[in-house]
Design a protein around this motif. Structure first.
Motif, PDB file in Angstrom:
ATOM      1  N   ASN A 107      37.407  64.376  50.187  1.00 10.19           N
ATOM      2  CA  ASN A 107      36.235  64.707  51.018  1.00 10.19           C
ATOM      3  C   ASN A 107      35.747  66.110  50.655  1.00 10.19           C
ATOM      4  O   ASN A 107      36.380  66.799  49.848  1.00 10.19           O
ATOM      5  N   GLY A 108      34.658  66.522  51.274  1.00  6.96           N
ATOM      6  CA  GLY A 108      34.053  67.813  50.941  1.00  6.96           C
ATOM      7  C   GLY A 108      34.885  68.997  51.400  1.00  6.96           C
ATOM      8  O   GLY A 108      34.947  70.021  50.713  1.00  6.96           O
ATOM      9  N   LEU A 109      35.522  68.874  52.562  1.00  3.27           N
ATOM     10  CA  LEU A 109      36.378  69.977  53.027  1.00  3.27           C
ATOM     11  C   LEU A 109      37.533  70.172  52.046  1.00  3.27           C
ATOM     12  O   LEU A 109      37.861  71.302  51.679  1.00  3.27           O
TER      13      LEU A 109
ATOM     14  N   ALA B 298      33.004  73.341  58.172  1.00  5.05           N
ATOM     15  CA  ALA B 298      33.907  73.020  57.061  1.00  5.05           C
ATOM     16  C   ALA B 298      33.919  74.130  56.007  1.00  5.05           C
ATOM     17  O   ALA B 298      34.963  74.404  55.410  1.00  5.05           O
TER      18      ALA B 298
ATOM     19  N   ASP C 210      28.899  75.658  48.141  1.00  8.84           N
ATOM     20  CA  ASP C 210      29.117  74.486  49.003  1.00  8.84           C
ATOM     21  C   ASP C 210      27.886  73.603  48.806  1.00  8.84           C
ATOM     22  O   ASP C 210      26.814  73.879  49.355  1.00  8.84           O
TER      23      ASP C 210
ATOM     24  N   ALA D 227      27.613  70.411  49.578  1.00  9.29           N
ATOM     25  CA  ALA D 227      27.761  69.171  50.355  1.00  9.29           C
ATOM     26  C   ALA D 227      26.408  68.548  50.688  1.00  9.29           C
ATOM     27  O   ALA D 227      26.286  67.327  50.781  1.00  9.29           O
ATOM     28  N   GLN D 228      25.389  69.399  50.859  1.00  2.52           N
ATOM     29  CA  GLN D 228      24.111  68.891  51.372  1.00  2.52           C
ATOM     30  C   GLN D 228      23.003  68.881  50.324  1.00  2.52           C
ATOM     31  O   GLN D 228      21.844  68.647  50.679  1.00  2.52           O
TER      32      GLN D 228
ATOM     33  N   SER E 163      30.383  67.015  49.009  1.00  3.27           N
ATOM     34  CA  SER E 163      30.828  65.985  49.958  1.00  3.27           C
ATOM     35  C   SER E 163      30.010  64.720  49.738  1.00  3.27           C
ATOM     36  O   SER E 163      28.785  64.799  49.566  1.00  3.27           O
TER      37      SER E 163
ATOM     38  N   LYS F 205      25.376  61.831  53.524  1.00  7.91           N
ATOM     39  CA  LYS F 205      24.833  62.776  52.536  1.00  7.91           C
ATOM     40  C   LYS F 205      23.813  62.089  51.623  1.00  7.91           C
ATOM     41  O   LYS F 205      23.748  60.862  51.568  1.00  7.91           O
TER      42      LYS F 205
HETATM   43  C1  LIG Z   1      27.768  72.239  54.443  1.00  6.00           C
HETATM   44  C2  LIG Z   1      28.947  71.322  54.487  1.00  6.00           C
HETATM   45  N1  LIG Z   1      30.108  71.724  53.951  1.00  6.00           N
HETATM   46  C3  LIG Z   1      31.190  70.930  53.944  1.00  6.00           C
HETATM   47  C4  LIG Z   1      31.156  69.671  54.499  1.00  6.00           C
HETATM   48  C5  LIG Z   1      32.412  68.881  54.538  1.00  6.00           C
HETATM   49  O1  LIG Z   1      32.334  67.657  53.893  1.00  6.00           O
HETATM   50  P1  LIG Z   1      33.225  66.426  54.359  1.00  6.00           P
HETATM   51  O2  LIG Z   1      32.659  65.900  55.631  1.00  6.00           O
HETATM   52  O3  LIG Z   1      33.118  65.453  53.246  1.00  6.00           O
HETATM   53  O4  LIG Z   1      34.621  66.939  54.533  1.00  6.00           O
HETATM   54  C6  LIG Z   1      29.954  69.204  55.050  1.00  6.00           C
HETATM   55  C7  LIG Z   1      29.770  67.863  55.594  1.00  6.00           C
HETATM   56  O5  LIG Z   1      30.339  67.278  56.381  1.00  6.00           O
HETATM   57  C8  LIG Z   1      28.829  70.046  55.049  1.00  6.00           C
HETATM   58  O6  LIG Z   1      27.662  69.660  55.583  1.00  6.00           O
END
Ligand SMILES: Cc1ncc(COP(=O)(O)O)c(C=O)c1O
Length: 371
Positions: free
Chosen positions: A58-60, A91, A160, A162-163, A191, A196
């Motif tokens: 996952n993204g975290l 996160a 980061d 993720a978005q 992520s 997403k």
């Molecule tokens: C800016 C940002 N960073 C990190 C994450 C973490 O990703 P994940 O939900 O896949 O752990 C997210 C999304 O959830 C996010 O929006």
């Protein structure tokens, strides 16, 4: 009701291909660390423009693995500081604290909604090792000043992303050269959470980097700290992508630019046609991939209720900033007025590839009629 993000409709756009890809994995009898993962990693690295892509859970985890790897490499140590925007999803910050590093929160700019690059230099101390930028809402947070500061102070630049899958940073306006977010710094976390722009059918994430050593350590850390079966160089964790997720993401990756283009068309209409002093829009350049289309209102909660009463679902990104969360009690007293204003006024309106022109027209009319 116009849903905020109808994931079924979004995945229905590529239904047959997704099912075919999933069936291939099912029939292969191989569900982790296989062909689908390798193919997706290669395609995503090429798409982002990075030498390496290491898919993970996952993204975290992606962000956490980057910091863990730098610690294993001796680049960072417990107590070192990482500069990060105060207005981010939690996160980003959890990844820093989970590794025993210290987040230094910097306010965003109201004009960009991203970390205010004019405030970064004064936050740098002898313990600063990295700057994390967050391409929040699908907008590029990188600036040439950020690049210069990282060079000047020898900081790792962590993105980061993720978005912001598919977002570009324009290197030069004259010859329109660009690079993708996720390839602008030392390493990036992505992520693929279902909502997403490139979303899986569950959790998934990835690290991209051009750093061979970092890639190697990240890959091992996500696999119990092991490069070789039953040989453990690090105290790693289990953070891998499922073959099923990799296979479906590989299908959706082919359509990412087209899907983002549709988001851009809808966003362009919002930017052109919404006109109401109670609904502020922060314009972005055309490189944004509009993961989220935020509007800002001093009467945000009333606006949200009004839209719901009229059949439009919205979200808030995010109701409470990280420094006001119970899990970071030591920061609860901090005053970060710009961050707090953004969190108090932000409302996310529907903006995705399955939204129709008629629905967009209706949302615009409702926003303009809000009194
Ligand atoms: C800016 C940002 N960073 C990190 C994450 C973490 O990703 P994940 O939900 O896949 O752990 C997210 C999304 O959830 C996010 O929006």
């Amino acid at each position: 009701m116009i849903k905020y993000l109808p994931l079924k409709s979004i995945n229905d756009l590529h239904d047959a291909e997704i099912r075919e890809a999933m069936n291939r994995v099912l029939d292969s009898g191989w569900y982790l660390k296989g062909e689908a993962t390798r193919t997706f990693e290669q395609h995503y690295a090429e798409y982002i423009g990075s030498r390496h892509c290491i898919a993970c859970g996952n993204g975290l985890d992606a962000l956490t693995l980057i910091f863990r790897a730098y610690i294993e490499m001796g680049v960072m140590a417990s107590g070192d500081e990482v500069i990060v925007p105060a207005n981010t999803y939690i996160a980003s910050i959890l990844a820093i604290t989970e590794c025993g590093l210290k987040p230094v929160l910097v306010e965003p700019s109201l004009d960009t909604l991203q970390i205010d690059d004019a405030l970064i230099e004064q936050a740098i101390t002898p313990r600063t090792r990295a700057l994390m930028i967050v391409h929040l809402y699908g907008r590029c947070a990188y600036t040439s000043l950020i690049g210069d500061l990282c060079q000047k102070y020898n900081l790792k630049l962590i993105e980061d992303n993720a978005q912001a899958h598919g977002c570009n940073y324009q290197l030069s306006i004259i010859n329109v050269q660009s690079k993708k977010t996720g390839s602008l710094g030392s390493a990036a976390g992505h992520s693929f959470y279902p909502g997403k722009n490139l979303g899986a059918l569950g959790d998934a994430g990835a690290v991209t980097t051009n750093d061979d050593q970092l890639a190697d350590v990240v890959r091992a850390l996500g696999n119990y700290g092991s490069h070789q079966k039953y040989v453990h160089d690090y105290q790693g964790r289990n953070s891998r992508i499922d073959e099923l997720q990799a296979a479906m993401l590989d299908v959706k990756l082919k359509y990412l630019d087209a899907d983002n283009q549709r988001r851009k068309e809808i966003a362009a209409r919002y930017e052109r046609e919404v006109s109401n002093d109670l609904v502020r829009i922060v314009f972005s350049d055309r490189n944004s991939v509009y993961h989220i289309f935020p509007v800002f209102s001093p009467r945000r909660d009333e606006l949200r209720q009004y839209l719901a009463d009229n059949g439009v679902e919205t979200q808030i990104h995010y109701p409470t900033p990280p420094h006001k969360q119970k899990c970071y009690k030591a920061w609860n007293h901090l005053s970060l007025p710009i961050t707090e204003q953004i969190h108090a006024q932000e409302l996310s309106i529907p903006c995705h590839q399955a939204l129709t022109d008629e629905e967009t027209t209706r949302i615009i009319a409702l926003l303009n009629a809000f009194k």
